[in-house]
Design a protein around this motif. Structure first.
Motif, PDB file in Angstrom:
ATOM      1  N   LEU A   1     -12.548  59.874  15.234  1.00 11.19           N
ATOM      2  CA  LEU A   1     -11.255  60.425  15.631  1.00 11.19           C
ATOM      3  C   LEU A   1     -10.095  59.598  15.097  1.00 11.19           C
ATOM      4  O   LEU A   1      -9.104  60.153  14.602  1.00 11.19           O
ATOM      5  N   VAL A   2     -10.193  58.283  15.185  1.00 12.71           N
ATOM      6  CA  VAL A   2      -9.118  57.421  14.680  1.00 12.71           C
ATOM      7  C   VAL A   2      -8.935  57.632  13.182  1.00 12.71           C
ATOM      8  O   VAL A   2      -7.804  57.769  12.692  1.00 12.71           O
ATOM      9  N   GLU A   3     -10.041  57.685  12.461  1.00  9.30           N
ATOM     10  CA  GLU A   3      -9.956  57.888  11.013  1.00  9.30           C
ATOM     11  C   GLU A   3      -9.329  59.242  10.677  1.00  9.30           C
ATOM     12  O   GLU A   3      -8.436  59.331   9.828  1.00  9.30           O
ATOM     13  N   GLN A   4      -9.773  60.294  11.363  1.00 10.53           N
ATOM     14  CA  GLN A   4      -9.245  61.631  11.085  1.00 10.53           C
ATOM     15  C   GLN A   4      -7.763  61.744  11.442  1.00 10.53           C
ATOM     16  O   GLN A   4      -6.972  62.313  10.690  1.00 10.53           O
ATOM     17  N   MET A   5      -7.379  61.206  12.599  1.00 11.87           N
ATOM     18  CA  MET A   5      -5.974  61.275  13.014  1.00 11.87           C
ATOM     19  C   MET A   5      -5.082  60.462  12.079  1.00 11.87           C
ATOM     20  O   MET A   5      -3.972  60.890  11.745  1.00 11.87           O
ATOM     21  N   ALA A   6      -5.560  59.293  11.663  1.00  7.09           N
ATOM     22  CA  ALA A   6      -4.770  58.455  10.760  1.00  7.09           C
ATOM     23  C   ALA A   6      -4.560  59.164   9.420  1.00  7.09           C
ATOM     24  O   ALA A   6      -3.451  59.143   8.869  1.00  7.09           O
ATOM     25  N   ASP A   7      -5.614  59.793   8.902  1.00  9.59           N
ATOM     26  CA  ASP A   7      -5.469  60.534   7.645  1.00  9.59           C
ATOM     27  C   ASP A   7      -4.490  61.690   7.794  1.00  9.59           C
ATOM     28  O   ASP A   7      -3.635  61.907   6.938  1.00  9.59           O
ATOM     29  N   LYS A   8      -4.610  62.415   8.891  1.00 14.36           N
ATOM     30  CA  LYS A   8      -3.764  63.587   9.106  1.00 14.36           C
ATOM     31  C   LYS A   8      -2.297  63.207   9.274  1.00 14.36           C
ATOM     32  O   LYS A   8      -1.408  63.924   8.831  1.00 14.36           O
ATOM     33  N   GLU A   9      -2.033  62.040   9.891  1.00  9.88           N
ATOM     34  CA  GLU A   9      -0.660  61.632  10.168  1.00  9.88           C
ATOM     35  C   GLU A   9      -0.082  60.694   9.113  1.00  9.88           C
ATOM     36  O   GLU A   9       1.026  60.189   9.268  1.00  9.88           O
ATOM     37  N   GLY A  10      -0.839  60.426   8.064  1.00 15.24           N
ATOM     38  CA  GLY A  10      -0.325  59.614   6.967  1.00 15.24           C
ATOM     39  C   GLY A  10      -0.259  58.128   7.254  1.00 15.24           C
ATOM     40  O   GLY A  10       0.555  57.416   6.649  1.00 15.24           O
ATOM     41  N   VAL A  11      -1.088  57.656   8.158  1.00 17.33           N
ATOM     42  CA  VAL A  11      -1.130  56.220   8.451  1.00 17.33           C
ATOM     43  C   VAL A  11      -2.155  55.616   7.495  1.00 17.33           C
ATOM     44  O   VAL A  11      -3.351  55.670   7.732  1.00 17.33           O
ATOM     45  N   THR A  12      -1.652  55.036   6.397  1.00 16.80           N
ATOM     46  CA  THR A  12      -2.518  54.576   5.315  1.00 16.80           C
ATOM     47  C   THR A  12      -2.393  53.069   5.118  1.00 16.80           C
ATOM     48  O   THR A  12      -1.555  52.411   5.740  1.00 16.80           O
ATOM     49  N   GLU A  13      -3.194  52.563   4.216  1.00 19.35           N
ATOM     50  CA  GLU A  13      -3.121  51.149   3.848  1.00 19.35           C
ATOM     51  C   GLU A  13      -1.795  50.836   3.172  1.00 19.35           C
ATOM     52  O   GLU A  13      -1.280  49.724   3.305  1.00 19.35           O
ATOM     53  N   GLN A  14      -1.237  51.798   2.469  1.00 19.52           N
ATOM     54  CA  GLN A  14       0.063  51.593   1.831  1.00 19.52           C
ATOM     55  C   GLN A  14       1.137  51.362   2.897  1.00 19.52           C
ATOM     56  O   GLN A  14       1.978  50.477   2.760  1.00 19.52           O
ATOM     57  N   LEU A  15       1.106  52.159   3.968  1.00 22.50           N
ATOM     58  CA  LEU A  15       2.043  51.968   5.075  1.00 22.50           C
ATOM     59  C   LEU A  15       1.832  50.599   5.721  1.00 22.50           C
ATOM     60  O   LEU A  15       2.789  49.931   6.108  1.00 22.50           O
ATOM     61  N   LYS A  16       0.576  50.186   5.791  1.00 22.45           N
ATOM     62  CA  LYS A  16       0.248  48.885   6.391  1.00 22.45           C
ATOM     63  C   LYS A  16       0.890  47.750   5.598  1.00 22.45           C
ATOM     64  O   LYS A  16       1.384  46.773   6.185  1.00 22.45           O
ATOM     65  N   THR A  17       0.882  47.838   4.283  1.00 24.80           N
ATOM     66  CA  THR A  17       1.466  46.768   3.465  1.00 24.80           C
ATOM     67  C   THR A  17       2.984  46.851   3.431  1.00 24.80           C
ATOM     68  O   THR A  17       3.657  45.818   3.393  1.00 24.80           O
ATOM     69  N   GLU A  18       3.550  48.064   3.443  1.00 25.21           N
ATOM     70  CA  GLU A  18       4.999  48.218   3.335  1.00 25.21           C
ATOM     71  C   GLU A  18       5.716  47.993   4.660  1.00 25.21           C
ATOM     72  O   GLU A  18       6.756  47.350   4.705  1.00 25.21           O
ATOM     73  N   ARG A  19       5.167  48.546   5.741  1.00 24.25           N
ATOM     74  CA  ARG A  19       5.815  48.438   7.062  1.00 24.25           C
ATOM     75  C   ARG A  19       4.743  48.139   8.116  1.00 24.25           C
ATOM     76  O   ARG A  19       4.302  49.025   8.847  1.00 24.25           O
ATOM     77  N   PRO A  20       4.302  46.890   8.213  1.00 19.28           N
ATOM     78  CA  PRO A  20       3.184  46.540   9.089  1.00 19.28           C
ATOM     79  C   PRO A  20       3.425  46.828  10.566  1.00 19.28           C
ATOM     80  O   PRO A  20       2.515  47.272  11.269  1.00 19.28           O
TER      81      PRO A  20
END
Length: 126
Positions: free
Chosen positions: A82-101
């Motif tokens: 569920l966490v993986e699917q929701m994160a993909d659907k809402e655009g919570v990516t590794e790129q967001l993690k590096t740009e805006r932690p």
């Protein structure tokens, strides 16, 4: 009076407790002793408090530990999925993690909270 006696009619041993003979009963042992994690412990507490008959049946049949380990495994897999699917659907990516932690942490925490509620409703407290 003897401390222990054996009754051949039913095949049980009895132990003297005060003035009474009490049967020496033991629970059956489980074949595997799998570890029970957080989700299994939550479900166990739910069974003890709300589904006492189910809990006692599983306990006395020697299947409680394997049942709780299975519930724990199912809930853990569902949570990760569920966490993986929701994160993909809402655009919570590794790129967001590096740009805006900090934004990423907040969004992931929200997603995990929603996923926990779903797992609780569908597996743990069902």
């Amino acid at each position: 009076m003897e401390k222990y006696i054996y009754d051949e009619s039913n095949g049980l041993w009895y132990e003297l407790q005060g003035d009474y003979y009490i049967p020496c009963l033991t629970l059956p042992t489980e074949k595997e002793n799998k570890p029970i994690g957080l989700w299994g412990q939550r479900h166990k507490r739910y069974l003890q408090e709300c589904k006492k008959a189910v809990y006692i049946t599983l306990l006395t049949s020697g299947r409680l530990n394997s049942y709780l380990a299975d519930i724990d495994e199912q809930a853990t897999e569902m949570m990760f999925r569920l966490v993986e699917q929701m994160a993909d659907k809402e655009g919570v990516t590794e790129q967001l993690k590096t740009e805006r932690p900090m934004l990423w942490v907040g969004r992931i925490n929200e997603i995990q909270a929603r996923a926990r509620e779903i797992v609780n409703a569908e597996i743990i407290y069902a």
